[in-house]
Write a protein that holds these residues in place. Structure first.
Motif, short mmCIF file in Angstrom:
data_model
loop_
_atom_site.label_atom_id
_atom_site.label_comp_id
_atom_site.label_asym_id
_atom_site.label_seq_id
_atom_site.Cartn_x
_atom_site.Cartn_y
_atom_site.Cartn_z
N ARG A 179 -13.27 -5.35 -3.02
CA ARG A 179 -12.74 -3.99 -3.22
C ARG A 179 -13.72 -2.95 -2.67
O ARG A 179 -13.30 -1.96 -2.06
CB ARG A 179 -12.43 -3.75 -4.70
CG ARG A 179 -11.23 -4.56 -5.18
CD ARG A 179 -10.72 -4.11 -6.54
NE ARG A 179 -11.72 -4.08 -7.58
CZ ARG A 179 -12.07 -5.10 -8.35
NH1 ARG A 179 -11.50 -6.28 -8.19
NH2 ARG A 179 -12.98 -4.96 -9.29
N VAL B 279 -3.50 0.62 -3.61
CA VAL B 279 -3.46 -0.74 -3.09
C VAL B 279 -3.02 -1.67 -4.22
O VAL B 279 -3.74 -1.86 -5.19
CB VAL B 279 -4.84 -1.18 -2.56
CG1 VAL B 279 -4.79 -2.62 -2.03
CG2 VAL B 279 -5.32 -0.21 -1.48
N MET C 134 0.70 -7.58 4.69
CA MET C 134 0.49 -6.15 4.43
C MET C 134 1.76 -5.34 4.67
O MET C 134 2.38 -5.46 5.73
CB MET C 134 -0.59 -5.57 5.34
CG MET C 134 -1.91 -6.29 5.30
SD MET C 134 -2.82 -5.92 3.81
CE MET C 134 -4.04 -7.22 3.90
N ALA D 3 -13.31 -2.96 1.05
CA ALA D 3 -12.05 -2.31 1.42
C ALA D 3 -12.18 -0.79 1.34
O ALA D 3 -11.74 -0.07 2.25
CB ALA D 3 -10.93 -2.80 0.51
N ILE E 209 0.84 -1.18 0.00
CA ILE E 209 0.00 0.00 0.00
C ILE E 209 0.88 1.24 0.00
O ILE E 209 1.78 1.37 0.84
CB ILE E 209 -0.94 0.03 1.23
CG1 ILE E 209 -1.84 -1.20 1.25
CG2 ILE E 209 -1.78 1.29 1.24
CD1 ILE E 209 -1.30 -2.35 2.03
N LEU F 277 -7.94 -3.87 5.28
CA LEU F 277 -7.65 -4.74 4.14
C LEU F 277 -7.63 -6.21 4.54
O LEU F 277 -8.08 -7.07 3.77
CB LEU F 277 -6.34 -4.34 3.47
CG LEU F 277 -6.38 -2.99 2.74
CD1 LEU F 277 -5.02 -2.65 2.16
CD2 LEU F 277 -7.44 -2.98 1.66
#
Length: 125
Positions: free
Chosen positions: A79, A69, A38, A82, A4, A27
């Motif tokens: 998505r 992202v 992540m 998120a 990210i 996420l």
């Protein structure tokens, strides 16, 4: 993965930690992934390094925050979740209107990503 990129006004370490927690938790929940996957990169963008509608930013105007992202392809519902999970808490943390939070999803197929010199599609399950 996901990676990210968080392009925002400079933040102190405590705010970065809070933002990292929001991004990671949101996420992980939306994508069904663990926090160990992540990585968040903070890219400070002071007002003098930002322009919108052809005008350099100022401390008096709300600066847009750009969250990129980079992840393996997820379905639209993941998505959407998120985006919902990220927007409100980030806007609150940064004291910005939700309209200032922009999230772009850069989806990748397994054969478009390499880790340790190997395509993700080539790794054994």
């Amino acid at each position: 993965m996901p990676f990210i990129e968080f392009l925002a006004p400079p933040m102190d370490e405590a705010m970065r930690q809070d933002a990292a927690g929001i991004v990671t938790e949101s996420l992980c929940s939306a994508f069904g992934a663990g926090p160990q996957t992540m990585t968040v990169y903070f890219l400070d963008v002071p007002a003098s390094h930002y322009a919108h509608a052809g005008k350099i930013g100022s401390s008096e105007s709300a600066q847009r925050v750009f969250v990129k992202v980079h992840a393996y392809r997820r379905d639209v519902s993941a998505r959407r979740e998120a985006a919902r999970a990220l927007t409100s808490p980030l806007a609150k943390l940064l004291a910005l209107p939700e309209a200032a939070i922009c999230i772009y999803f850069f989806d990748r197929a397994l054969d478009e990503v390499a880790h340790a010199g190997h395509l993700a599609s080539d790794k054994p399950a």
